[in-house]
Structure formats: structure tokens, C-alpha cells
Scaffold this motif. Structure first.
Motif, PDB file in Angstrom:
ATOM      1  N   ARG A   1      21.366  10.139 -86.272  1.00 25.55           N
ATOM      2  CA  ARG A   1      20.670   9.198 -86.986  1.00 25.55           C
ATOM      3  C   ARG A   1      20.984   9.411 -88.402  1.00 25.55           C
ATOM      4  O   ARG A   1      21.217   8.359 -89.101  1.00 25.55           O
ATOM      5  N   THR A   2      21.387  10.579 -88.867  1.00 24.48           N
ATOM      6  CA  THR A   2      21.436  10.600 -90.411  1.00 24.48           C
ATOM      7  C   THR A   2      22.927  10.690 -90.781  1.00 24.48           C
ATOM      8  O   THR A   2      23.391  10.357 -91.813  1.00 24.48           O
ATOM      9  N   LEU A   3      23.675  11.378 -89.981  1.00 19.44           N
ATOM     10  CA  LEU A   3      25.229  11.484 -90.067  1.00 19.44           C
ATOM     11  C   LEU A   3      26.416  10.976 -89.422  1.00 19.44           C
ATOM     12  O   LEU A   3      27.236  10.789 -89.782  1.00 19.44           O
ATOM     13  N   GLY A   4      25.440  10.203 -88.425  1.00 21.53           N
ATOM     14  CA  GLY A   4      26.637   9.250 -87.706  1.00 21.53           C
ATOM     15  C   GLY A   4      27.372   9.921 -86.709  1.00 21.53           C
ATOM     16  O   GLY A   4      28.600   9.543 -85.996  1.00 21.53           O
ATOM     17  N   PHE A   5      27.004  11.380 -86.087  1.00 16.94           N
ATOM     18  CA  PHE A   5      27.536  12.001 -85.240  1.00 16.94           C
ATOM     19  C   PHE A   5      27.348  11.168 -83.836  1.00 16.94           C
ATOM     20  O   PHE A   5      26.343  10.521 -83.789  1.00 16.94           O
ATOM     21  N   GLY A   6      28.159  11.409 -82.943  1.00 13.18           N
ATOM     22  CA  GLY A   6      28.074  10.933 -81.531  1.00 13.18           C
ATOM     23  C   GLY A   6      27.529  12.234 -80.569  1.00 13.18           C
ATOM     24  O   GLY A   6      26.509  12.356 -80.937  1.00 13.18           O
ATOM     25  N   ARG A   7      28.235  12.096 -79.627  1.00 12.95           N
ATOM     26  CA  ARG A   7      27.816  13.189 -78.444  1.00 12.95           C
ATOM     27  C   ARG A   7      27.654  14.538 -79.014  1.00 12.95           C
ATOM     28  O   ARG A   7      28.388  14.843 -79.926  1.00 12.95           O
ATOM     29  N   GLY A   8      26.858  15.330 -78.415  1.00 11.20           N
ATOM     30  CA  GLY A   8      26.591  16.725 -78.861  1.00 11.20           C
ATOM     31  C   GLY A   8      25.794  17.369 -77.914  1.00 11.20           C
ATOM     32  O   GLY A   8      25.316  16.909 -77.056  1.00 11.20           O
ATOM     33  N   ALA A   9      26.014  18.951 -78.340  1.00  8.46           N
ATOM     34  CA  ALA A   9      25.326  19.856 -77.339  1.00  8.46           C
ATOM     35  C   ALA A   9      24.889  20.834 -78.086  1.00  8.46           C
ATOM     36  O   ALA A   9      25.512  21.321 -79.082  1.00  8.46           O
ATOM     37  N   VAL A  10      23.878  21.713 -77.608  1.00  5.55           N
ATOM     38  CA  VAL A  10      23.399  22.870 -78.427  1.00  5.55           C
ATOM     39  C   VAL A  10      23.582  24.031 -77.421  1.00  5.55           C
ATOM     40  O   VAL A  10      23.193  23.853 -76.295  1.00  5.55           O
ATOM     41  N   ILE A  11      24.176  25.160 -77.822  1.00  7.10           N
ATOM     42  CA  ILE A  11      24.620  26.253 -76.834  1.00  7.10           C
ATOM     43  C   ILE A  11      23.875  27.488 -77.459  1.00  7.10           C
ATOM     44  O   ILE A  11      24.085  27.784 -78.678  1.00  7.10           O
ATOM     45  N   GLY A  12      22.905  27.914 -76.759  1.00  7.49           N
ATOM     46  CA  GLY A  12      22.280  29.006 -77.231  1.00  7.49           C
ATOM     47  C   GLY A  12      22.897  30.528 -76.475  1.00  7.49           C
ATOM     48  O   GLY A  12      23.098  30.231 -75.375  1.00  7.49           O
ATOM     49  N   THR A  13      22.956  31.454 -77.513  1.00 10.02           N
ATOM     50  CA  THR A  13      23.783  32.633 -76.796  1.00 10.02           C
ATOM     51  C   THR A  13      22.765  33.781 -76.667  1.00 10.02           C
ATOM     52  O   THR A  13      23.073  34.873 -76.355  1.00 10.02           O
ATOM     53  N   ARG A  14      21.444  33.524 -76.405  1.00 14.10           N
ATOM     54  CA  ARG A  14      20.273  34.546 -75.985  1.00 14.10           C
ATOM     55  C   ARG A  14      20.608  34.435 -74.281  1.00 14.10           C
ATOM     56  O   ARG A  14      20.453  33.541 -73.756  1.00 14.10           O
ATOM     57  N   ASP A  15      20.815  35.642 -74.180  1.00 13.61           N
ATOM     58  CA  ASP A  15      20.805  36.155 -72.535  1.00 13.61           C
ATOM     59  C   ASP A  15      22.015  35.452 -71.836  1.00 13.61           C
ATOM     60  O   ASP A  15      21.965  34.705 -71.138  1.00 13.61           O
ATOM     61  N   GLY A  16      23.233  35.676 -72.609  1.00 12.21           N
ATOM     62  CA  GLY A  16      24.428  34.991 -72.145  1.00 12.21           C
ATOM     63  C   GLY A  16      24.605  33.802 -72.937  1.00 12.21           C
ATOM     64  O   GLY A  16      24.706  33.732 -74.066  1.00 12.21           O
ATOM     65  N   VAL A  17      24.555  32.462 -72.228  1.00  9.67           N
ATOM     66  CA  VAL A  17      24.826  31.206 -72.806  1.00  9.67           C
ATOM     67  C   VAL A  17      23.836  30.592 -71.944  1.00  9.67           C
ATOM     68  O   VAL A  17      23.726  30.142 -71.184  1.00  9.67           O
ATOM     69  N   ALA A  18      23.065  29.739 -72.817  1.00  6.24           N
ATOM     70  CA  ALA A  18      21.860  28.754 -72.222  1.00  6.24           C
ATOM     71  C   ALA A  18      22.157  27.502 -72.887  1.00  6.24           C
ATOM     72  O   ALA A  18      22.067  27.265 -74.087  1.00  6.24           O
ATOM     73  N   LEU A  19      22.288  26.569 -72.020  1.00  2.81           N
ATOM     74  CA  LEU A  19      22.826  25.149 -72.493  1.00  2.81           C
ATOM     75  C   LEU A  19      21.472  24.322 -72.436  1.00  2.81           C
ATOM     76  O   LEU A  19      20.738  24.340 -71.582  1.00  2.81           O
TER      77      LEU A  19
END
Length: 531
Positions: free
Chosen positions: A234-252
Motif C-alpha cells: 500500500r505504501t511503497l507499491g511492492f507486489g507479491r511478497g513473503a515473510v520467512i521466519g528463521t526461528r526453529d528452522g524456517v517458518a513460512l
């Protein structure tokens, strides 16, 4: 390998001068105009006494108007905006008449028009500056043609200055007008750039403030991740995205447009790994599945990708991967990456707090030794499950298990072995239980299992299976359990009485020789159960 490059993520916030302060500076400028004109009149400017007297009178009247408008301005913001436009027009009239009285297009006071134009453009806006330039030009032409029509005395000292049948506007007048408009256009151009930058910084500041407010209201990692991605779009005009958490390996945690994703374990490579190692923003032309398998699986075919680490007080929590929708030849602005980095920093703090809250909650609800629910959780969940069974007119069973002769086991093998035995026992109980069942440590070597939807016969079968599983555990010495089983509503109509019935069944199992399953004894009357 994907082509990557580091992008600095710092933004120096800009300050915008308030409307009140800008209007006050314009008022000071107007007083300065009058001072310069009167000083010139006193010095002579090669004008006669009558002109000097007119300049003084005109200056006094102009200052009176300025003072009156100042009083109106102090009355409120709306009054300030109303007086701004009117005073700018009055400024033009005053400067045009002062210039006319002191020589017209050759007046030594013409530089005041440039000062006024630049000041208005910078303090108000470039649009206002262009309007003021047009107003000054219009007034200059009115003065010239008024002299040509003999409506006012001629003040021009150079020949051929006035338009008429025998002449035209002098080259000096044309040059002055052209120079004035060059200054107006150049000043407006640079002012528009400054205004756009200030507007962007204000929008960025508002976005950061809004992000901080939103994050204060969120406590779920999935909600925080989804909010971050929505804010970046909404603010910067980015399109698709994902957040990847590194706690306990990789948590999508989340992906824009696809909802929540299940957690999985995978090794981070490529641009994501580079962002985590360098703890800085990384830009990639595209995501190569062979180089960055996790990110490429989340955003297949993504190009012009920005990867930002999620850092909270030097603690690395993961990364956010977003795709910029611009064309291939279009560069991603450093400001965009910098603001995105700050938004990610807010999200990282919120994620850390959410995970800490989850950890604290888990510690409060979990038995420290065995890892199953503790007595507090059992006391909260058990009455609710009984009440649900009553509303749904269903059944619910409660099993109480007690390890037989556990003190003798501790005395023979040590308390460490005893702790390991309890841990192995709870693991076995949890493995044999359903997802909806509650396994809790009731106290010491005693455990409780809540079985929603289980009737009398099914609860006895489950209890018997659990007893055999415990007896078959690989321990230094065979361990057995005594089990008491009670069912709602056949054995008791309330949570408290059902717990008492299961406890009586457990004692019946112990009295009957241990290592067995028992139901509440027949001597336990309905009155004793329900009291």
C-alpha cells in the motif's frame, strides 16, 4: 548465482515548516519591502518630493493592511489561509506602484519583484509562485499601457518605452520581463522538486507512524507478517511478497494473496542467506530456484526482488522478500528500500514480542519436566469441556493415571532416572492420544487425560491401551500405572463430581492390586457423586 547488491537502508527525516511560521516570515518580508522602499525614497532615487511623500503614504497604508491581516491571521488557521491569497495580491500592487513611481521598468526597486517571487515560491508552493509571476507581469503591463493611454503620468526615462503608434515596448522592458519569467520558471521547477521530496518524506513518516500503531495492536506472528506485506504494497507499491521466519528452522508465516502457509524446515540459500549474513537489504534481478529455493518456491518467477532482514535489537528473526512491479529498466529508488527497511524493523520488533509472549504463555501452560499441560491448564480446560458436552448433549470421559510404587523406582534408580521415566511416560501418553485430547500432569506422578466425545466403553478401551503401552516402555525397571476412568453424564453430571468419581475409580484400582483400569465403585451413590 543471482546478481545481488547491497542497498543502504537509512533515511534522514525532513522537517516541514509550519504554515504559521511561513506566514510569519512573509510578514517580516513585507516590512522589509517597505523599509527598502522608504530608505530609497529618503536617499533620493532621483524622485521629487511629491513622489517621496506618495511613497511614504503608500508604505503606511500597506503596513496598515499587513497589520490588520496579521490580527486576522492570529484568529485561526482558516483565517490564515484566507488572508494569504489576499495579501499576495496586495504585495503585487504595492511593489508595482512603488516601481512605477521610481522609474517603471528601469526602477532600482525591480529586484524586489524577484525577491517576492522567490520567497512566495519557496514558502508557499511552486504553483503559487507561478501565479504570482503572472500577477506581477499583468500589473507591469497595466502600468505600461496606462502610461501609454495617459491615464497616469509617464515615469519611464528611456525613449521608446511605451507602446503606441510611433513606438513599442523598449528592449529593456522586454529583457526585464523575460528575465523575470526565467527566474520564475527555474525557481518553480526546483521548488516542485523540493515539495515532492517533502511530500514523500511526510508520507513515509505517516506510513511509519501508522505501522507502529498497527503493530502495537497485533500479537499473532501470522497477522504481523500479513500486515507488513500489506503495508509494503500500500505504501511503497511492492507486489507479491513473503515473510520467512528463521526461528526453529524456517517458518513460512504469510504470503500476500495466498493466506497463511504451513511451517516447514529448509536451508536458506542465495539472496535470503546473503541478507541474513550481511544484515542489510539485498536486491536481486530475479529469484533463481537453484540458488534461492525457499524464496523462489514462495514467489515463483519473481523479478526485481528486494530482500530485507528482520532484525530486532541485533536478534535475527528472519527476512521479508518482496517483488517490485516496475519495468526491467527502471531502478528501485534508494528511498523505497530505506523506508521498506524501517517498516521491516517495526515488524521485527512486533514479531519478537509476539514470539516472547507465545513462549511465556507456553511456559505458563506447560509442565517444565514433562512438556505436557500443567495443572493450571487442566483446571481451566476440564470444566469448559464438560460444559460443552452438556450443551451438545454428548459424552466426555476423564482418565486419572498414577505411577505405581514410583518412590521405590526413585530410591532404586535415582531421581534423574525417575525424571526420565516420567518424560518417557508422557511422551507415550501423548503419542497414543488424539489431537483433541488433553494430557496434563495432575501432580507428582499422577496424570489426567480428558477425552471429549468418549463414552464408557471407549474410555475403558483407551485406558487399557495406555496401561499396556506404559508397561511396555524400555526403562531400567518395568513401570506400571493404575487408571481410574469416569464418564459424563453417566457417572457424574458436573465437572467437580466427575473429577471426584475418576479419583474414586483410581483408588479402587490401587486397592484392587494396581496396574489395572477401574470405573467408579458401585458403592459410590449418585448423591455422593453429585454433591
Amino acid at each position: 548465482m543471482s546478481r545481488i547488491s547491497l542497498i543502504p537502508t537509512t533515511v534522514v527525516p525532513g522537517e516541514v515548516v509550519s504554515l504559521t511560521e511561513r506566514l510569519a516570515r512573509l510578514q517580516v518580508l513585507r516590512v522589509a519591502f517597505v523599509a527598502v522602499v522608504l530608505a530609497g525614497a529618503s536617499a533620493g532615487f532621483h524622485v521629487d518630493a511629491a513622489v517621496q511623500r506618495e511613497l511614504w503614504l503608500m508604505g503606511a497604508g500597506y503596513l496598515a493592511i499587513v497589520g490588520a491581516c496579521e490580527l486576522v491571521r492570529r484568529a485561526g488557521r482558516r483565517a490564515s489561509l484566507a488572508t494569504l491569497g489576499g495579501l499576495l495580491l496586495v504585495d503585487g500592487v504595492y511593489l508595482a506602484w512603488a516601481g512605477y513611481l521610481t522609474g517603471g521598468t528601469q526602477s532600482p526597486l525591480r529586484f524586489l519583484l524577484y525577491v517576492h517571487l522567490v520567497a512566495v515560491t519557496l514558502l508557499a508552493s511552486y504553483r503559487t509562485g507561478l501565479k504570482i509571476a503572472l500577477w506581477h507581469s499583468l500589473l507591469s503591463m497595466v502600468v505600461l499601457y496606462a502610461q501609454a493611454a495617459a491615464l497616469i503620468p509617464t515615469r519611464e526615462s528611456a525613449p521608446g518605452t511605451l507602446p503606441g503608434p510611433h513606438g513599442g515596448v523598449s528592449a529593456l522592458a522586454i529583457f526585464n520581463m523575460t528575465a523575470f519569467w526565467v527566474v520564475a520558471l527555474v525557481t518553480a521547477a526546483f521548488s516542485s522538486l523540493n515539495e515532492r521530496e517533502l511530500r514523500r518524506r511526510r508520507e513515509d513518516s505517516d506510513a511509519l507512524a501508522g505501522m507502529a500503531t498497527e503493530m502495537e495492536q497485533l500479537h499473532s506472528p501470522d497477522e504481523i507478517a500479513a500486515t507488513l506485506l500489506a503495508r509494503l504494497e500500500r505504501t511503497l507499491g511492492f507486489g507479491r511478497g513473503a515473510v520467512i521466519g528463521t526461528r526453529d528452522g524456517v517458518a513460512l508465516l504469510a504470503r500476500r494473496g495466498a493466506g497463511e502457509l504451513p511451517a516447514q524446515r529448509a536451508r536458506l540459500d542465495g539472496v535470503v542467506q546473503h541478507a541474513l549474513i550481511t544484515r542489510g537489504a539485498v536486491l536481486a534481478r530475479r529469484l533463481d530456484p537453484a540458488d534461492s529455493p525457499v524464496a523462489a518456491a514462495l514467489l515463483p518467477g519473481a523479478e526485481r526482488v528486494v530482500v530485507l532482514p528482520l532484525l530486532a535489537e541485533s536478534q535475527l528473526l528472519g527476512a521479508v522478500v518482496v517483488e517490485h512491479p516496475g519495468g526491467r529498466g527502471r531502478r528501485i529508488e534508494r528511498r523505497v528500500v530505506a523506508v521498506a527497511g524501517q517498516l521491516a524493523a517495526y515488524a521485527a520488533l512486533a514479531l519478537r514480542n509476539a514470539w516472547l509472549l507465545e513462549q511465556i504463555q507456553r511456559m505458563a501452560d506447560t509442565d517444565g519436566l514433562t512438556g505436557v499441560a500443567n495443572r493450571r491448564v487442566f483446571d481451566l480446560v476440564f470444566p469448559r469441556e464438560v460444559e460443552r458436552a452438556r450443551r451438545e448433549q454428548g459424552q466426555l470421559s476423564l482418565l486419572l493415571l498414577d505411577v505405581d510404587h514410583f518412590k521405590d523406582f526413585n530410591d532404586a534408580h535415582g531421581h534423574l532416572a525417575g525424571d526420565e521415566a516420567l518424560q518417557a511416560l508422557t511422551q507415550a501418553l501423548a503419542a497414543e492420544s488424539r489431537a483433541i485430547d488433553l494430557v496434563a500432569r495432575y501432580g507428582g506422578e499422577e496424570f489426567a487425560i480428558v477425552l471429549p466425545g468418549c463414552g464408557v466403553q471407549e474410555s475403558l478401551e483407551i485406558a487399557e491401551r495406555l496401561r499396556r503401552v506404559v508397561g511396555a516402555m524400555d526403562l531400567p525397571e518395568r513401570v506400571s500405572v493404575s487408571v481410574g476412568a469416569a464418564t459424563f453424564p453417566s457417572d457424574a453430571p458436573q465437572a467437580e463430581s466427575l473429577l471426584r468419581a475418576a479419583d474414586e475409580a483410581l483408588y479402587a484400582s490401587k486397592r484392587g492390586g494396581r496396574d489395572r483400569v477401574e470405573r467408579p465403585p458401585a458403592v459410590l451413590t449418585a448423591t455422593e457423586v453429585t454433591r
